[in-house]
Design a protein around this motif. Sequence first.
Motif, PDB file in Angstrom:
ATOM      1  N   TYR A   8      48.391 -17.045  34.592  1.00 23.58           N
ATOM      2  CA  TYR A   8      48.115 -16.164  35.726  1.00 23.58           C
ATOM      3  C   TYR A   8      46.657 -16.230  36.153  1.00 23.58           C
ATOM      4  O   TYR A   8      45.772 -16.534  35.358  1.00 23.58           O
ATOM      5  CB  TYR A   8      48.498 -14.720  35.396  1.00 23.58           C
ATOM      6  CG  TYR A   8      47.651 -14.074  34.330  1.00 23.58           C
ATOM      7  CD1 TYR A   8      46.557 -13.283  34.677  1.00 23.58           C
ATOM      8  CD2 TYR A   8      47.929 -14.244  32.978  1.00 23.58           C
ATOM      9  CE1 TYR A   8      45.771 -12.681  33.705  1.00 23.58           C
ATOM     10  CE2 TYR A   8      47.147 -13.642  32.005  1.00 23.58           C
ATOM     11  CZ  TYR A   8      46.072 -12.865  32.374  1.00 23.58           C
ATOM     12  OH  TYR A   8      45.287 -12.269  31.411  1.00 23.58           O
ATOM     13  N   SER A   9      46.440 -15.915  37.421  1.00 25.86           N
ATOM     14  CA  SER A   9      45.082 -15.862  37.943  1.00 25.86           C
ATOM     15  C   SER A   9      44.390 -14.619  37.401  1.00 25.86           C
ATOM     16  O   SER A   9      44.971 -13.535  37.333  1.00 25.86           O
ATOM     17  CB  SER A   9      45.085 -15.871  39.473  1.00 25.86           C
ATOM     18  OG  SER A   9      45.883 -14.819  39.997  1.00 25.86           O
ATOM     19  N   GLY A  10      43.137 -14.792  37.006  1.00 32.61           N
ATOM     20  CA  GLY A  10      42.381 -13.730  36.367  1.00 32.61           C
ATOM     21  C   GLY A  10      42.228 -12.473  37.203  1.00 32.61           C
ATOM     22  O   GLY A  10      42.007 -11.391  36.657  1.00 32.61           O
ATOM     23  N   ASP A  13      44.363  -9.311  36.128  1.00 32.24           N
ATOM     24  CA  ASP A  13      44.168  -8.602  34.860  1.00 32.24           C
ATOM     25  C   ASP A  13      44.275  -7.093  34.991  1.00 32.24           C
ATOM     26  O   ASP A  13      44.849  -6.433  34.133  1.00 32.24           O
ATOM     27  CB  ASP A  13      42.815  -8.953  34.246  1.00 32.24           C
ATOM     28  CG  ASP A  13      42.926  -9.994  33.151  1.00 32.24           C
ATOM     29  OD1 ASP A  13      44.029 -10.195  32.616  1.00 32.24           O
ATOM     30  OD2 ASP A  13      41.901 -10.606  32.832  1.00 32.24           O
ATOM     31  N   THR A  14      43.714  -6.539  36.035  1.00 30.03           N
ATOM     32  CA  THR A  14      43.731  -5.082  36.194  1.00 30.03           C
ATOM     33  C   THR A  14      44.943  -4.591  36.982  1.00 30.03           C
ATOM     34  O   THR A  14      45.139  -3.386  37.112  1.00 30.03           O
ATOM     35  CB  THR A  14      42.451  -4.598  36.901  1.00 30.03           C
ATOM     36  OG1 THR A  14      42.377  -5.216  38.194  1.00 30.03           O
ATOM     37  CG2 THR A  14      41.214  -4.945  36.089  1.00 30.03           C
ATOM     38  N   ARG A  15      45.749  -5.501  37.467  1.00 29.92           N
ATOM     39  CA  ARG A  15      46.892  -5.110  38.308  1.00 29.92           C
ATOM     40  C   ARG A  15      48.235  -5.262  37.623  1.00 29.92           C
ATOM     41  O   ARG A  15      49.251  -4.770  38.119  1.00 29.92           O
ATOM     42  CB  ARG A  15      46.870  -5.944  39.592  1.00 29.92           C
ATOM     43  CG  ARG A  15      45.592  -5.696  40.392  1.00 29.92           C
ATOM     44  CD  ARG A  15      45.513  -6.553  41.623  1.00 29.92           C
ATOM     45  NE  ARG A  15      46.597  -6.240  42.534  1.00 29.92           N
ATOM     46  CZ  ARG A  15      47.010  -7.051  43.497  1.00 29.92           C
ATOM     47  NH1 ARG A  15      46.439  -8.222  43.663  1.00 29.92           N
ATOM     48  NH2 ARG A  15      47.997  -6.703  44.289  1.00 29.92           N
ATOM     49  N   VAL A  16      48.273  -5.962  36.487  1.00 32.14           N
ATOM     50  CA  VAL A  16      49.530  -6.221  35.778  1.00 32.14           C
ATOM     51  C   VAL A  16      49.363  -5.830  34.314  1.00 32.14           C
ATOM     52  O   VAL A  16      48.349  -6.164  33.695  1.00 32.14           O
ATOM     53  CB  VAL A  16      49.918  -7.716  35.882  1.00 32.14           C
ATOM     54  CG1 VAL A  16      51.160  -8.023  35.050  1.00 32.14           C
ATOM     55  CG2 VAL A  16      50.134  -8.124  37.335  1.00 32.14           C
ATOM     56  N   SER A  93      57.022  -6.049  41.536  1.00 31.61           N
ATOM     57  CA  SER A  93      57.370  -5.784  42.938  1.00 31.61           C
ATOM     58  C   SER A  93      56.181  -5.313  43.768  1.00 31.61           C
ATOM     59  O   SER A  93      56.073  -5.664  44.947  1.00 31.61           O
ATOM     60  CB  SER A  93      58.514  -4.779  43.030  1.00 31.61           C
ATOM     61  OG  SER A  93      58.122  -3.538  42.472  1.00 31.61           O
ATOM     62  N   THR A  94      55.262  -4.565  43.173  1.00 34.58           N
ATOM     63  CA  THR A  94      54.115  -4.088  43.953  1.00 34.58           C
ATOM     64  C   THR A  94      53.220  -5.236  44.411  1.00 34.58           C
ATOM     65  O   THR A  94      52.586  -5.136  45.460  1.00 34.58           O
ATOM     66  CB  THR A  94      53.277  -3.068  43.154  1.00 34.58           C
ATOM     67  OG1 THR A  94      52.826  -3.694  41.951  1.00 34.58           O
ATOM     68  CG2 THR A  94      54.084  -1.823  42.832  1.00 34.58           C
ATOM     69  N   LEU A  95      53.183  -6.316  43.644  1.00 32.36           N
ATOM     70  CA  LEU A  95      52.353  -7.451  44.053  1.00 32.36           C
ATOM     71  C   LEU A  95      52.895  -8.133  45.303  1.00 32.36           C
ATOM     72  O   LEU A  95      52.139  -8.732  46.072  1.00 32.36           O
ATOM     73  CB  LEU A  95      52.235  -8.472  42.916  1.00 32.36           C
ATOM     74  CG  LEU A  95      51.509  -8.001  41.662  1.00 32.36           C
ATOM     75  CD1 LEU A  95      51.514  -9.104  40.606  1.00 32.36           C
ATOM     76  CD2 LEU A  95      50.083  -7.566  41.973  1.00 32.36           C
ATOM     77  N   PHE A  96      54.210  -8.027  45.496  1.00 32.68           N
ATOM     78  CA  PHE A  96      54.820  -8.645  46.680  1.00 32.68           C
ATOM     79  C   PHE A  96      54.625  -7.811  47.932  1.00 32.68           C
ATOM     80  O   PHE A  96      54.981  -8.241  49.018  1.00 32.68           O
ATOM     81  CB  PHE A  96      56.306  -8.914  46.438  1.00 32.68           C
ATOM     82  CG  PHE A  96      56.554 -10.034  45.474  1.00 32.68           C
ATOM     83  CD1 PHE A  96      56.369 -11.353  45.853  1.00 32.68           C
ATOM     84  CD2 PHE A  96      56.970  -9.773  44.184  1.00 32.68           C
ATOM     85  CE1 PHE A  96      56.593 -12.397  44.968  1.00 32.68           C
ATOM     86  CE2 PHE A  96      57.200 -10.800  43.282  1.00 32.68           C
ATOM     87  CZ  PHE A  96      57.010 -12.112  43.678  1.00 32.68           C
TER      88      PHE A  96
END
Length: 130
Positions: A8-10, A13-16, A93-96
């Motif tokens: 994953y992209s760094g 880190d604070t979002r997942v 789902s929130t990332l989408f």
Amino acid sequence: MPHLTIEYSGNLDTRVDFAKLCRTVHATILGTGLFELGAIRVRTIQSRDYAIADLLPENGFIDLSFRIGRGRTEAEKKATGDAIFKAVSEELSTLFSTPHFALSLEIREIDPELSWKKNAIHPRLRASNG
């Protein structure tokens, strides 16, 4: 085997919650009934440096790489991939909700002639279940 790597992209880190995501994927893999508990591995690898699409700093990705041993039918592999992709998509789902996230999954079969393993976990788990 099955080994699933979450790269994953760094900036995620604070979002997942990656510990939770690993447990979700682990439960999904186990739930297929196709893999022995002692063989399942789920891990993350953070990509500190990356360049995604139009290079916006908010662009992020998760790439799921699922390596499995031979012996499953095409239908079993497809059903497993569908289950993993659905579980991860739901958890993320929130990332989408933004136009800055990409998710991918690939399943690869490992050639048994070119794979070496030594596992002390299997005997312990088999003894406790038998």
